[in-house]
Design a protein around this motif. Structure first.
Motif, short mmCIF file in Angstrom:
data_model
loop_
_atom_site.label_atom_id
_atom_site.label_comp_id
_atom_site.label_asym_id
_atom_site.label_seq_id
_atom_site.Cartn_x
_atom_site.Cartn_y
_atom_site.Cartn_z
N UNK A 1 -127.15 10.38 -40.18
CA UNK A 1 -126.31 11.92 -40.03
C UNK A 1 -126.91 12.70 -38.78
N UNK A 2 -127.96 12.69 -38.65
CA UNK A 2 -128.71 13.18 -37.29
C UNK A 2 -128.05 12.55 -36.13
N UNK A 3 -127.87 11.16 -35.96
CA UNK A 3 -127.21 10.68 -34.82
C UNK A 3 -125.86 10.87 -34.75
N UNK A 4 -125.09 10.90 -35.78
CA UNK A 4 -123.83 11.55 -35.98
C UNK A 4 -123.52 12.85 -35.42
N UNK A 5 -124.40 13.96 -35.81
CA UNK A 5 -124.19 15.25 -35.61
C UNK A 5 -124.58 15.69 -34.05
N UNK A 6 -125.24 14.77 -33.47
CA UNK A 6 -125.76 14.92 -32.04
C UNK A 6 -124.52 14.30 -31.18
N UNK A 7 -123.54 13.63 -31.51
CA UNK A 7 -122.67 12.63 -30.85
C UNK A 7 -121.86 13.61 -29.88
N UNK A 8 -121.67 14.97 -30.14
CA UNK A 8 -120.83 15.52 -28.96
C UNK A 8 -121.80 15.98 -27.86
N UNK A 9 -123.25 16.05 -28.22
CA UNK A 9 -124.05 16.46 -26.99
C UNK A 9 -124.26 14.94 -26.30
N UNK A 10 -124.25 13.99 -26.95
CA UNK A 10 -124.32 12.65 -26.09
C UNK A 10 -123.32 12.38 -25.30
N UNK A 11 -122.06 12.53 -26.03
CA UNK A 11 -120.94 12.22 -25.27
C UNK A 11 -120.19 13.27 -24.14
N UNK A 12 -120.99 14.57 -24.18
CA UNK A 12 -120.47 15.68 -23.43
C UNK A 12 -119.27 16.26 -23.87
N UNK A 13 -118.87 16.01 -24.91
CA UNK A 13 -117.48 16.59 -25.24
C UNK A 13 -117.94 18.25 -25.85
#
Length: 449
Positions: free
Chosen positions: A106-118
């Protein structure tokens, strides 16, 4: 306890009342996820309700009711209770497994926009508090007193979640080496919360924008799973998997809360502050009387129609508890400057904590009633409700004396050299309490709702 017998019970009671609603809120949210996963929103099982008591005199549209969420939440609480009944060590192992399976993904999914830059820039602007138009729709506000009041209300409610890593100390007596492990446990928990509560909100704000953050499903929590599925570009199947992980994560929180809140009741009873029956344990060492009390009380809370108001009410007590304990740190340092301490807090950190205690009270006075007109008053009345209970236990049952263990634990009978500890704080504790009431009163008076 050296400066006022009532302060200890108020602190313990406020801590318990701030934590125990997690059982109702967590299982209520988990039940909502399950019902939404299995049935359509307009299905009869999701819409039926029996109203038992109308609580409009406390908050508009507040009531006690029985519905599918209550029934399923009750089943979930009983499930957690059965796990905790086997003892805290086995419960901790179950929590570790759930954390690995659910929390990390869940933590990884929640940080997805930060990782992708979206993270579109316009999702963070204008950087102003919210306001409402004549029709009740949210619009950008301004940094006037009404805006600062909204801002304080947001910081007030955020404290309930972000400060809660202190619950790590509830497990102190279970550690192999408490002197070493307690500092590590609360330190690592604090760092984890600092990371999560900084990055995840930024990721959600950047992905959803203002309109998305104001959707009812985000406000009450039951739409978070669908949003997280959209973050990773998943469909219905991925969304359902995420919802299952969210349910497991919520049950993890409930397990932690039941362990912490029941042991708070248990220790308060052992120390002579709360009713005697709460000190009973079973053959596994689990405080069963306190756990049953938790369970029954949360069945009542689970009936409440507004969990956000319940959270705000609990947080009034949490701020009281945190303030008392932040001040007790410097008091203990003055009274026992040479005590053997596994961790000796630096003086500057003790002073910073004392100041931040007053900052929390400013949030309390200014922001509590954002969540309902009677939140501050009702919350303070709840904090004071322990006084007659303590007076009965202490003055009638125990004849004005505490159990010997409490004197030893609190170093009230003997000091560092075997003598009675001298009270070196003088009138400072009483001036601090007076200043606390003044801060709450002033910031409540200047708030604009």
């Amino acid at each position: 306890m050296r400066y006022g017998k009532l302060l200890g019970p108020i602190s313990v009671w406020s801590n318990w009342f701030s934590w125990t609603p997690v059982l109702a809120i967590g299982t209520g949210l988990a039940a909502g996820y399950i019902l939404n996963l299995l049935f359509d929103a307009d299905a009869a099982i999701n819409t039926w309700q029996i109203t038992l008591v109308n609580l409009d005199f406390i908050k508009e549209d507040l009531s006690l009711r029985i519905n599918s969420t209550f029934i399923l939440g009750f089943i979930l609480v009983l499930t957690v209770f059965s796990i905790q009944h086997r003892g805290i060590l086995r419960a901790a192992r179950a929590q570790m497994i759930v954390a690995i399976v659910a929390l990390f993904p869940l933590l990884l999914i929640g940080l997805t926009p930060l990782i992708s830059g979206d993270l579109p820039k316009d999702h963070f602007t204008p950087f102003v508090p919210l306001a409402y138009d004549a029709d009740g729709n949210a619009i950008p506000g301004s940094w006037n007193m009404a805006g600062w009041t909204i801002f304080a209300g947001g910081l007030f409610i955020a404290g309930w979640s972000t400060y809660a890593f202190e619950t790590a100390v509830c497990y102190t007596r279970e550690f192999k080496n408490p002197a070493h492990d307690t500092v590590r446990a609360i330190g690592y928990a604090g760092v984890l919360c600092l990371v999560v509560f900084s990055l995840v909100p930024i990721a959600f704000q950047g992905f959803l924008g203002l309109d998305g953050m104001l959707e009812p499903g985000i406000y009450n929590g039951d739409g978070v799973g669908a949003v997280m599925a959209r973050m990773v570009g998943g469909g219905a199947v991925i969304g359902n998997v995420i919802v299952v992980m969210l349910i497991l994560a919520l049950l993890l929180v409930v397990m932690s809360a039941m362990a912490g809140s029941s042991r708070t009741l248990y220790q308060g009873s052992v120390d002579g502050w709360l009713p005697r029956y709460l000190s009973r344990v079973n053959h596994n060492g689990a405080p069963v009387a306190a756990m049953w009390t938790d369970l029954c009380f949360n069945m009542l809370l689970l009936m409440m129609s507004d969990y956000v108001f319940l959270l705000a009410l609990a947080n009034v007590n949490y701020m009281v508890f945190i303030f008392l304990n932040l001040q007790s740190g410097w008091m203990h340092r003055l009274d026992s400057p040479n005590a053997n301490r596994p961790f000796r807090c630096p003086n500057w950190l003790l002073a910073t904590g004392a100041v931040l205690g007053f900052v929390n009270l400013a949030f309390l006075g200014m922001g509590a009633n954002i969540w309902g007109a009677g939140t501050l008053t009702v919350g303070l009345l709840v904090a004071a409700a322990i006084i007659p209970v303590f007076c009965y236990r202490h003055y009638i049952q125990d004849k004005g004396e505490f159990p010997e263990q409490m004197y030893r634990d609190m170093m009230l009978a003997h000091g560092e050299a075997g003598d009675v500890i001298e009270k070196r704080c003088g009138i400072l504790p009483y001036l601090t309490l007076g200043a606390a009431f003044f801060v709450v009163f002033i910031f409540h008076a200047i708030a604009v709702y």
